[in-house]
Design an enzyme around this catalytic site. Structure first.
Site, PDB file in Angstrom:
ATOM      1  N   SER A 121       0.827  -1.192   0.000  1.00  0.00           N
ATOM      2  CA  SER A 121       0.000   0.000   0.000  1.00  0.00           C
ATOM      3  C   SER A 121       0.877   1.264   0.000  1.00  0.00           C
ATOM      4  O   SER A 121       1.698   1.439  -0.903  1.00  0.00           O
ATOM      5  CB  SER A 121      -0.964  -0.025   1.183  1.00  0.00           C
ATOM      6  OG  SER A 121      -1.986   0.935   1.027  1.00  0.00           O
ATOM      7  N   ASP A 261      -7.857  -6.641  -5.153  1.00  0.00           N
ATOM      8  CA  ASP A 261      -7.283  -5.443  -4.552  1.00  0.00           C
ATOM      9  C   ASP A 261      -7.822  -4.194  -5.242  1.00  0.00           C
ATOM     10  O   ASP A 261      -7.999  -4.170  -6.464  1.00  0.00           O
ATOM     11  CB  ASP A 261      -5.758  -5.469  -4.658  1.00  0.00           C
ATOM     12  CG  ASP A 261      -5.117  -4.241  -4.054  1.00  0.00           C
ATOM     13  OD1 ASP A 261      -5.589  -3.799  -2.991  1.00  0.00           O
ATOM     14  OD2 ASP A 261      -4.167  -3.710  -4.644  1.00  0.00           O
ATOM     15  N   HIS A 296      -7.186  -5.914  -0.484  1.00  0.00           N
ATOM     16  CA  HIS A 296      -6.111  -5.011  -0.093  1.00  0.00           C
ATOM     17  C   HIS A 296      -5.581  -5.366   1.291  1.00  0.00           C
ATOM     18  O   HIS A 296      -6.271  -5.253   2.295  1.00  0.00           O
ATOM     19  CB  HIS A 296      -6.601  -3.564  -0.117  1.00  0.00           C
ATOM     20  CG  HIS A 296      -5.484  -2.570  -0.067  1.00  0.00           C
ATOM     21  ND1 HIS A 296      -4.565  -2.434  -1.083  1.00  0.00           N
ATOM     22  CD2 HIS A 296      -5.107  -1.681   0.886  1.00  0.00           C
ATOM     23  CE1 HIS A 296      -3.695  -1.496  -0.777  1.00  0.00           C
ATOM     24  NE2 HIS A 296      -3.984  -1.024   0.421  1.00  0.00           N
TER      25      HIS A 296
END
Length: 591
Positions: A121, A261, A296
């Site tokens: 991320s 994601d 994610h």
């Protein structure tokens, strides 16, 4: 393992960043792995209420494994976060501060001078920004699920990614920022109470209008309002990382992505940019891509409605261990110089859903991809799963357009994950869409049951011929795998704000009633539709709160009130003149 905490490392402008060092015991020199993030380097699992989750154990085991493998971990709070000095401005200092940190790490007595970076991320975005600055000591990176690939960051198809933006800012960034302001007498303790109340009733934040009216974040997160003020792809976004900067990246990169994601498109774009335009032949040749069935940051605890392979190498603690093994081999090759064969392996490894198997490939997209068109048909009543919508490989000369009413007061809800502190953040996942498909404002086009398995692996595009009564509206698409028992499992989705149909930098409003050819990016997937299953396409005009609602006025959506909303009558055409179709990447191989 020796742990040194809160070392204050000076940056080039004198601001000091708090840094922890994890290194092997004894005298010696080891390669260094740097992680820079805004999430608190002192954060110790488990989270409140998560004490029984295996991730709590895994976080500690991961550090122990990396150090035991002969590496030093340098973990740092980015500028303006937690124990670090300075003001936090997301993404603006990651390049210069990252270079200064790498230079510092390479010069320490316990360092060999060989440095790598890893993380997911924000940590991944920080790697790309540093790599483009070419610090001399950086040898390789391993970015996972990066939220940026040049251009827009928190917009997709021109629509604001509302759920993830609010979750990121309110749930992660704002609390620490407010604590710092209270400590400096720039805020009151009452402000923290207001933020806590907002978090306690977090789903209501999505309904707050106008979007810019978030008083709990006004002073502590001004960048959130900057995001809303820049819906076009302009210099504001390009300043953080442009596509041209990938031409300056000269190190190998191991990209780890997830089919579910939020930022899958970015990972795939970055991989392709590096293969085509990387800053050296070495970088272009040594790009690797791994894609699993992950949301994610969700490598471990999985999806509530879907379990994958029984050996646990898809979503589980074993999956995290697998990725740790892969990353250690990666850094062993590029930081230690071990001849372990990494550079001779196939560059792409994907998890194929439906048959739930890992597979190695020569390239992305797969070289033997055949792009097949599946055409939309109906008698003009494709509304809901009970309608007459059909998806077929045959194009029809005639067909009545399908009409539905999109009302932003009653948007199609996101059917997705709720795995972060029980707060809906718009995560994708293999979730059953049957409840959504009962709505009259959702058009459903379904193929006949398959006689043989069909593999779909690669990028997906929806070409839609559509009109609207409004000057601007959204069109959404979802690819769904329909099981024999009726379960409608989401595979991929996308959206296009019609004003951005020609350019994300130069919006152009629609002429009501005029038919436009729209190209909607549905992302990518890898799935085998098994015999007896059906391929389905959903078309609508909202997916809330994953994306903000289009008000249909053509105005500035971020500042509009509920009373400004205008319902739109939207039409989808499918005939010889307007052949709306879904383009699927089909893989046909022996066996």
């Amino acid at each position: 393992m020796i742990i040194e905490q809160n070392l204050m490392i000076p940056m080039r402008d004198g601001v000091k960043l708090a840094t922890d060092v994890y290194r092997p015991e004894g005298e010696g020199r080891w390669p260094v792995l740097v992680v820079r993030h805004p999430y608190n380097k002192d954060f110790r699992m488990p989270l409140p209420g998560w004490e029984d989750r295996p991730i709590a154990i895994n976080i500690n085991l991961f550090a122990e494994r990396v150090v035991a493998a002969g590496y030093v971990i340098v973990l740092q709070d980015v500028r303006g976060r937690y124990a670090s000095e300075g003001e936090f401005q997301p993404f603006l200092f990651e390049s210069s501060d990252g270079v200064d940190t790498i230079n510092w790490a390479s010069e320490q007595p316990w360092s060999t001078g060989q440095v790598g970076m890893f993380g997911a991320s924000f940590q991944a975005l920080a790697q790309w920004q540093v790599a483009s600055a070419q610090p001399a000591a950086l040898r390789a990176i391993a970015p996972s699920q990066s939220p940026h690939a040049g251009g827009l960051y928190l917009y997709q198809g021109g629509a604001f990614m509302l759920a993830v933006a609010l979750t990121l800012v309110m749930g992660s960034f704002a609390p620490d920022q407010l604590q710092r302001r209270i400590k400096d007498d720039r805020a009151r303790s009452e402000d923290m109470e207001m933020l806590k109340q907002a978090l306690d009733d977090f789903p209501a934040r999505f309904e707050q209008l106008p979007l810019v009216e978030q008083p709990a974040m006004r002073d502590v997160a001004p960048y959130y309002f900057d995001w809303l003020a820049h819906p076009d792809q302009d210099d504001y976004w390009r300043a953080t990382l442009s596509e041209e900067e990938f031409e300056r990246v000269t190190v190998p990169a191991l990209t780890i992505a997830g089919w579910y994601d939020l930022f899958l498109r970015n990972d795939l774009r970055q991989y392709q940019l590096m293969k085509q335009r990387g800053g050296s032949g070495h970088a272009r040749q040594q790009q690797r891509l791994i894609i699993g069935p992950w949301g994610h940051g969700n490598f471990m605890w999985g999806h509530a409605e879907r379990r994958y392979d029984e050996d646990g190498l898809a979503v589980s603690e074993q999956a995290v261990n697998m990725l740790t093994d892969v990353q250690l081999r990666w850094f062993d090759r590029w930081l230690k110089g071990l001849d372990n064969g990494v550079e001779r392996e196939k560059p792409v490894r994907i998890f194929v859903m439906g048959i739930d198997q890992w597979r190695e490939e020569d390239a992305w997209p797969l070289p033997d991809t055949r792009y097949r068109s599946y055409y939309l048909h109906s008698g003009g009543k494709a509304n809901s799963v009970a309608g007459d919508g059909v998806l077929s490989a045959t194009q029809m000369a005639q067909g009545e357009e399908d009409v539905y009413r999109y009302d932003p007061h009653d948007p199609v809800p996101t059917r997705a994950a709720t795995n972060v502190a029980s707060k809906q953040r718009g995560d994708l996942g293999p979730y059953d869409q049957r409840e959504i498909e009962e709505r009259e404002d959702v058009l459903c086009y379904t193929a006949a049951p398959l006689e043989h398995p069909v593999e779909v692996t690669g990028p997906i595009e929806l070409v839609l011929y559509a009109s609207s009564s409004a000057r601007d509206t959204d069109f959404t698409g979802k690819l769904v795998d329909v099981y024999p028992d009726g379960r409608a499992e989401l595979l991929a989705d996308g959206i296009l704000r019609a004003r951005y149909r020609e350019s994300f930098a130069r919006p152009a409003l629609m002429e009501p009633g005029r038919v436009y050819e729209l190209h909607i990016d549905l992302g990518a997937t890898s799935n085998v539709f098994r015999a007896g299953h059906r391929i389905r396409l959903e078309v609508s005009s909202s997916n809330f709160p994953r994306y903000d609602r289009n008000s249909n006025t053509g105005g500035s959506i971020a500042i509009e009130q509920r009373e400004d909303f205008v319902p739109a009558v939207n039409c989808v055409y499918h005939n010889e003149l307007y052949p709306s179709h879904l383009i699927l990447p089909v893989i046909e191989r022996e066996g």
